[in-house]
Design a protein around this motif. Structure first.
Motif, mmCIF file in Angstrom:
data_model
loop_
_atom_site.group_PDB
_atom_site.id
_atom_site.type_symbol
_atom_site.label_atom_id
_atom_site.label_comp_id
_atom_site.label_asym_id
_atom_site.label_seq_id
_atom_site.Cartn_x
_atom_site.Cartn_y
_atom_site.Cartn_z
ATOM 1 N N ARG A 25 137.198 49.982 70.162
ATOM 2 C CA ARG A 25 138.612 49.642 70.065
ATOM 3 C C ARG A 25 139.341 50.593 69.121
ATOM 4 O O ARG A 25 140.456 51.046 69.411
ATOM 5 N N LEU A 71 140.383 58.560 72.789
ATOM 6 C CA LEU A 71 141.687 58.966 73.279
ATOM 7 C C LEU A 71 141.770 60.477 73.408
ATOM 8 O O LEU A 71 141.282 61.214 72.559
ATOM 9 N N SER A 105 141.238 47.039 63.876
ATOM 10 C CA SER A 105 140.320 46.486 64.883
ATOM 11 C C SER A 105 139.393 45.442 64.279
ATOM 12 O O SER A 105 139.050 44.442 64.927
ATOM 13 N N GLU A 160 142.937 52.289 61.290
ATOM 14 C CA GLU A 160 141.657 52.036 61.944
ATOM 15 C C GLU A 160 140.496 52.563 61.091
ATOM 16 O O GLU A 160 140.639 53.577 60.423
ATOM 17 N N ASP A 211 152.039 47.445 66.717
ATOM 18 C CA ASP A 211 151.268 48.682 66.825
ATOM 19 C C ASP A 211 152.234 49.796 66.427
ATOM 20 O O ASP A 211 153.269 49.992 67.066
ATOM 21 N N ALA A 248 148.306 49.501 62.426
ATOM 22 C CA ALA A 248 148.925 48.314 63.013
ATOM 23 C C ALA A 248 149.085 47.213 61.978
ATOM 24 O O ALA A 248 148.368 47.169 60.970
ATOM 25 N N HIS A 257 142.579 53.867 69.826
ATOM 26 C CA HIS A 257 143.923 53.839 69.260
ATOM 27 C C HIS A 257 144.258 55.076 68.445
ATOM 28 O O HIS A 257 145.298 55.113 67.753
ATOM 29 N N GLY A 260 148.215 58.472 65.164
ATOM 30 C CA GLY A 260 148.101 57.068 65.532
ATOM 31 C C GLY A 260 147.028 56.331 64.768
ATOM 32 O O GLY A 260 146.404 56.844 63.841
ATOM 33 N N GLY A 261 146.825 55.064 65.150
ATOM 34 C CA GLY A 261 145.753 54.288 64.565
ATOM 35 C C GLY A 261 146.158 53.454 63.372
ATOM 36 O O GLY A 261 145.431 53.418 62.373
#
Length: 359
Positions: free
Chosen positions: A296, A8, A210, A206, A223, A130, A300, A127-128
Motif C-alpha cells: 500500500r 508507482l 498505511s 508513508e 490524501d 495523508a 502511494h 507523494g506519499g
C-alpha cells in the motif's frame, strides 16, 4: 515474503535517467558533473535520511551499495532521523553534510540563515502523505476539538496539516491550541497513541499512513496528492550544506549520481525493490513492514530526481500561513548544476530551478 504488486511508475525524468545511466561508471561520470572546477574530493560524506518509504531512494542507495560505489574513495557514514527539523539541526551544527529531507525544513533553514545554509541539489520522492483519522470523522467540521499528530513542528506534514486546516476555517497555533490541537509526535508513537484512542488522527508520510489504516483501523480523510495539480508534490529532496558543496563539488556530484542510480535501480527491479527497501527498514528500525503495508505504501509514492522547484513558492506560502516559518526569499535555494550536468552528459532532459537558483 510476497512481492509488492505495484510500485508507482517513475516520472519521465527518472525513466530517462535510468536508461541513460545503464552501463555507465558512476564515479567517473560524477567527477565531470555540474562545475567540478576548484575544491577537492571529500575524504568523508556524512549523510542523513529517514527510515520511511518516502526515503526509498536513500534506502536502496545504502542497501545496494550504490552511494558508496558512486562516491569512490570518499567514506560514507549515515545517520537516521524521524523528522526534518531534527535533521536540519544536525546539518546546521555540522554533524552531517547532506540529508534526504522534506521541502519545508529545507525552506526554513534557507530563509532563517539569510540564504547561506544549504542548497537543494536533487529530488527523490513525490507523494506519499495523508491525514488518517478515526471512525466518526468524515469531514473537516468533525475535526473541531480533536487532537491530530504530525511528525514534528514545522516539518513538511505539519505545515501541510496546518495550512489545510486554515483553508477549512479551523484555527491552530504552535503550542497545541486552537480549534484543532496539533501535537508533534514521532511517527511510531503516533501509531501507538492512535491505536489506543489517545489521538484522533495524524498527518504522516508513508509507510505510517498505511500503518494507521491497515494496522490501526484508520480512514484517510485527506490524501495530500489530491491537493496538488496532477497530484505532484515533493515529499523528499536532497539537501547539502552550502560550504560542503562549495568545497567538494565533485563529491556532491557523486552523491547526486548515487541518487539517480538508486532511482534507476528501483524502476529496473520492480519485483525485488520492495523486499530490499524493507530489508533496509528492518536493519534501521529492527522490524520490517508487513506485505500489505509495504504494498500500500509503495502504491502511494513515485520517485524522481526532479525536486519540482515550481511548487516551492506555494510551500513557502503554506509555511507562513501555518505560522511555522518566517517570511523571506527562497531565490538561491536550488543548485541543480550537478544534476543537470549528469543528465546533459547522457542526453536526458534537464530540470528547472524555476528561477530559484542555479541550474
Amino acid at each position: 515474503m510476497k512481492k509488492p504488486t505495484r510500485i508507482l511508475t517513475l516520472t519521465a525524468l527518472a525513466v530517462a535517467s535510468m536508461m541513460a545511466f545503464a552501463g555507465c561508471s558512476s564515479a567517473a561520470s560524477a567527477d565531470t558533473a555540474g562545475d567540478p572546477t576548484g575544491g577537492t574530493p571529500a575524504t568523508e560524506l556524512r549523510l542523513g535520511y529517514f527510515a520511511n518509504i518516502t526515503h526509498a531512494p536513500a534506502l536502496i542507495g545504502l542497501q545496494e551499495g550504490i552511494f558508496q560505489k558512486a562516491l569512490g574513495d570518499t567514506a560514507l557514514t549515515t545517520q537516521t532521523f524521524t523528522a526534518g527539523p531534527a535533521a536540519i539541526e544536525a546539518l546546521s551544527a555540522g554533524a552531517i553534510d547532506a540529508t534526504f529531507i522534506g521541502p519545508n525544513p529545507s525552506i526554513n533553514t534557507f530563509i532563517q540563515s539569510g540564504g547561506v545554509s544549504a542548497r537543494i541539489v536533487a529530488g527523490a520522492t513525490i507523494g506519499g502523505a495523508a491525514l488518517v483519522v478515526r471512525d466518526g470523522i468524515s469531514s473537516p467540521s468533525d475535526l473541531k476539538g480533536t487532537t491530530i499528530a504530525t511528525p514534528q513542528l514545522g516539518n513538511t506534514q505539519d505545515v501541510a496539516l496546518r495550512s489545510w486546516l486554515k483553508e477549512k476555517g479551523l484555527a491552530t497555533d504552535t503550542t497545541g491550541g486552537g480549534d484543532v490541537h496539533i501535537t508533534p509526535t514521532e511517527n511510531a508513537q503516533a501509531l501507538t497513541l492512535f491505536r489506543d484512542g489517545q489521538i484522533d488522527g495524524a498527518w504522516v508520510p508513508e509507510p505510517w499512513a498505511s500503518r494507521l489504516v491497515l494496522d490501526a483501523g484508520g480512514t484517510v480523510l485527506v490524501d495530500e496528492a489530491e491537493l496538488w495539480p496532477g497530484g505532484v508534490f515533493p515529499t523528499t529532496v536532497l539537501l547539502v550544506r552550502t560550504d560542503y558543496l562549495q568545497a567538494h563539488p565533485q563529491t556532491v556530484a557523486a552523491l547526486v549520481q548515487g541518487d539517480l542510480d538508486a532511482i534507476a535501480w528501483i524502476v529496473e527491479h520492480p519485483d525485488t525493490a520492495g523486499a530490499q527497501i524493507n530489508a533496509r527498514l528492518a536493519a534501521d528500525t529492527g522490524k520490517g513492514l508487513s506485505d500489505a503495508v509495504l504494498t500500500r505504501a509503495l502504491a502511494h509514492v513515485s520517485f524522481s530526481a526532479d525536486p519540482h522547484a515550481e511548487t516551492f513558492q506555494t510551500l513557502v506560502d503554506h509555511g507562513r500561513q501555518a505560522g511555522t516559518q518566517k517570511s523571506g526569499s527562497i531565490v538561491g535555494l536550488f543548485d541543480l548544476r550537478p544534476l543537470n550536468g549528469l543528465l546533459q552528459q547522457r542526453g536526458a532532459p534537464s530540470v528547472s530551478a524555476a528561477g530559484l537558483g542555479e541550474q
